[in-house]
Scaffold this motif. Structure first.
Motif, short mmCIF file in Angstrom:
data_model
loop_
_atom_site.label_atom_id
_atom_site.label_comp_id
_atom_site.label_asym_id
_atom_site.label_seq_id
_atom_site.Cartn_x
_atom_site.Cartn_y
_atom_site.Cartn_z
N GLU A 197 0.68 -0.84 -0.15
CA GLU A 197 -0.17 -0.02 0.30
C GLU A 197 0.71 1.52 0.12
OE1 GLU A 197 -2.45 0.26 3.81
OE2 GLU A 197 -3.86 2.10 2.24
N VAL A 198 0.51 2.36 -0.78
CA VAL A 198 1.10 3.60 -0.88
C VAL A 198 0.52 4.80 -0.54
CG1 VAL A 198 2.40 5.27 -2.49
CG2 VAL A 198 1.85 2.76 -3.45
N GLN A 199 1.61 4.85 1.42
CA GLN A 199 0.83 5.76 1.99
C GLN A 199 2.56 6.73 2.56
OE1 GLN A 199 -0.07 3.88 5.43
NE2 GLN A 199 -1.54 5.61 5.96
N LEU A 200 1.93 7.56 2.52
CA LEU A 200 2.89 9.19 3.33
C LEU A 200 2.23 8.62 5.08
CD1 LEU A 200 2.66 11.75 0.43
CD2 LEU A 200 5.37 9.87 1.87
N GLN A 201 2.85 8.64 5.95
CA GLN A 201 2.30 8.97 7.51
C GLN A 201 3.63 10.24 7.88
OE1 GLN A 201 -0.14 7.29 8.93
NE2 GLN A 201 -0.52 9.03 10.23
N ALA A 202 2.80 11.01 8.25
CA ALA A 202 3.40 12.61 9.42
C ALA A 202 2.89 11.97 10.26
CB ALA A 202 2.14 13.42 8.65
N SER A 203 4.10 12.30 11.32
CA SER A 203 3.98 12.47 12.98
C SER A 203 4.61 13.61 13.20
CB SER A 203 4.45 10.59 13.41
OG SER A 203 5.66 10.51 12.91
N GLY A 204 4.85 13.51 14.82
CA GLY A 204 5.64 14.09 15.55
C GLY A 204 4.99 15.45 15.85
N GLY A 205 3.19 15.95 15.59
CA GLY A 205 3.18 17.27 16.11
C GLY A 205 3.20 16.84 17.44
N GLY A 206 2.07 18.04 18.65
CA GLY A 206 1.93 18.21 19.65
C GLY A 206 1.44 19.72 19.88
N LEU A 207 1.65 19.67 21.37
CA LEU A 207 1.56 20.36 22.02
C LEU A 207 2.54 21.39 22.43
CD1 LEU A 207 -0.45 22.70 23.47
CD2 LEU A 207 -0.97 21.23 25.28
N VAL A 208 3.39 22.58 22.56
CA VAL A 208 4.45 22.94 22.07
C VAL A 208 3.89 24.80 22.70
CG1 VAL A 208 5.04 24.18 20.06
CG2 VAL A 208 6.98 23.60 21.84
N GLN A 209 4.55 24.98 23.89
CA GLN A 209 4.82 26.99 23.79
C GLN A 209 5.61 27.87 22.53
OE1 GLN A 209 6.15 27.37 27.55
NE2 GLN A 209 4.36 27.31 28.66
N ALA A 210 4.98 28.44 22.27
CA ALA A 210 5.45 29.85 21.92
C ALA A 210 7.52 29.45 22.08
CB ALA A 210 4.57 31.21 21.72
N GLY A 211 7.51 30.14 20.51
CA GLY A 211 9.07 29.78 20.95
C GLY A 211 9.65 28.42 20.81
N GLY A 212 9.38 27.78 20.83
CA GLY A 212 9.33 25.70 21.61
C GLY A 212 9.40 25.25 20.17
N SER A 213 10.40 23.87 19.83
CA SER A 213 10.70 23.27 18.83
C SER A 213 9.50 21.80 18.79
CB SER A 213 12.40 23.23 18.30
OG SER A 213 12.72 23.87 18.74
N LEU A 214 9.42 21.68 17.47
CA LEU A 214 9.51 20.42 16.89
C LEU A 214 9.84 20.05 16.02
CD1 LEU A 214 5.04 20.34 17.40
CD2 LEU A 214 6.81 19.40 18.88
N ARG A 215 9.88 18.08 15.20
CA ARG A 215 10.50 17.90 14.08
C ARG A 215 9.16 16.76 13.59
NH1 ARG A 215 15.96 14.39 12.56
NH2 ARG A 215 14.88 13.17 13.74
N LEU A 216 9.37 17.06 12.65
CA LEU A 216 7.51 16.62 12.59
C LEU A 216 8.71 15.43 11.31
CD1 LEU A 216 5.07 19.26 11.28
CD2 LEU A 216 4.91 17.89 13.60
N SER A 217 7.83 13.74 11.24
CA SER A 217 8.13 13.44 10.48
C SER A 217 7.59 12.49 8.97
CB SER A 217 9.43 12.26 11.18
OG SER A 217 9.92 12.29 11.75
N CYS A 218 7.88 12.47 8.00
CA CYS A 218 7.28 11.83 7.20
C CYS A 218 7.87 10.37 6.67
CB CYS A 218 6.86 13.01 5.95
SG CYS A 218 5.95 12.15 4.66
N LEU A 219 6.84 9.71 7.25
CA LEU A 219 7.33 8.13 6.42
C LEU A 219 6.60 7.33 5.25
CD1 LEU A 219 9.26 5.40 7.36
CD2 LEU A 219 7.63 4.97 8.55
N ALA A 220 7.41 6.86 4.47
CA ALA A 220 6.49 7.17 3.21
C ALA A 220 6.91 5.06 3.46
CB ALA A 220 7.19 7.52 1.40
N SER A 221 5.74 4.51 2.89
CA SER A 221 5.30 3.14 2.83
C SER A 221 4.57 2.58 0.98
CB SER A 221 4.88 2.73 3.77
OG SER A 221 3.67 2.83 3.40
#
Length: 124
Positions: free
Chosen positions: A1-25
């Motif tokens: 199955e062809v799919q793109l799965q995004a992850s890594g989001g969340g709740l963060v305070q202003a000024g903070g950082s996040l790294r999102l990932s996109c895994l392709a299958s």
């Protein structure tokens, strides 16, 4: 199955950082240009970043340029979006998708591959 799965989001305070990932299958990332777009409730979809692998040109939404960085790890078949200095206006659901580069507004296609996205919430 062809799919793109995004992850890594969340709740963060202003000024903070996040790294999102996109895994392709089901397909190799290095044969497609993959980017990120976001959608907030009541707002239009906005292209965040898109890389033209052939030329190396990278599009960033004006409001995120200098704060967000797109990258990829072909060995992991994954595209990343590093987000720094997050602002409340960055709050949205973020999706990864195949994209066609444009210096003004990249086109995201392949809706059937987008998945559910990942929620990013930035509190003030």
């Amino acid at each position: 199955e062809v799919q793109l799965q995004a992850s890594g989001g969340g709740l963060v305070q202003a000024g903070g950082s996040l790294r999102l990932s996109c895994l392709a299958s089901g397909f190799r990332l290095d044969v497609y240009d993959i980017g990120w777009f976001r959608q907030a409730p009541g707002k239009e979809r906005a292209g965040v970043s898109c890389v033209d692998r052939t030329s190396g040109r990278t599009y960033y939404l004006d409001s995120v340029r200098g704060r967000f960085t797109i990258s990829s790890d072909n060995s992991k078949n994954t595209v990343f979006l590093q987000m720094k200095d997050l602002k409340p206006e960055d709050t949205a659901t973020y999706y990864c998708a195949p994209c066609a580069y444009s210096s003004d507004s990249p086109h995201f296609y392949g809706r059937e591959y987008w998945g559910n996205g990942t929620q990013v919430t930035v509190s003030s």
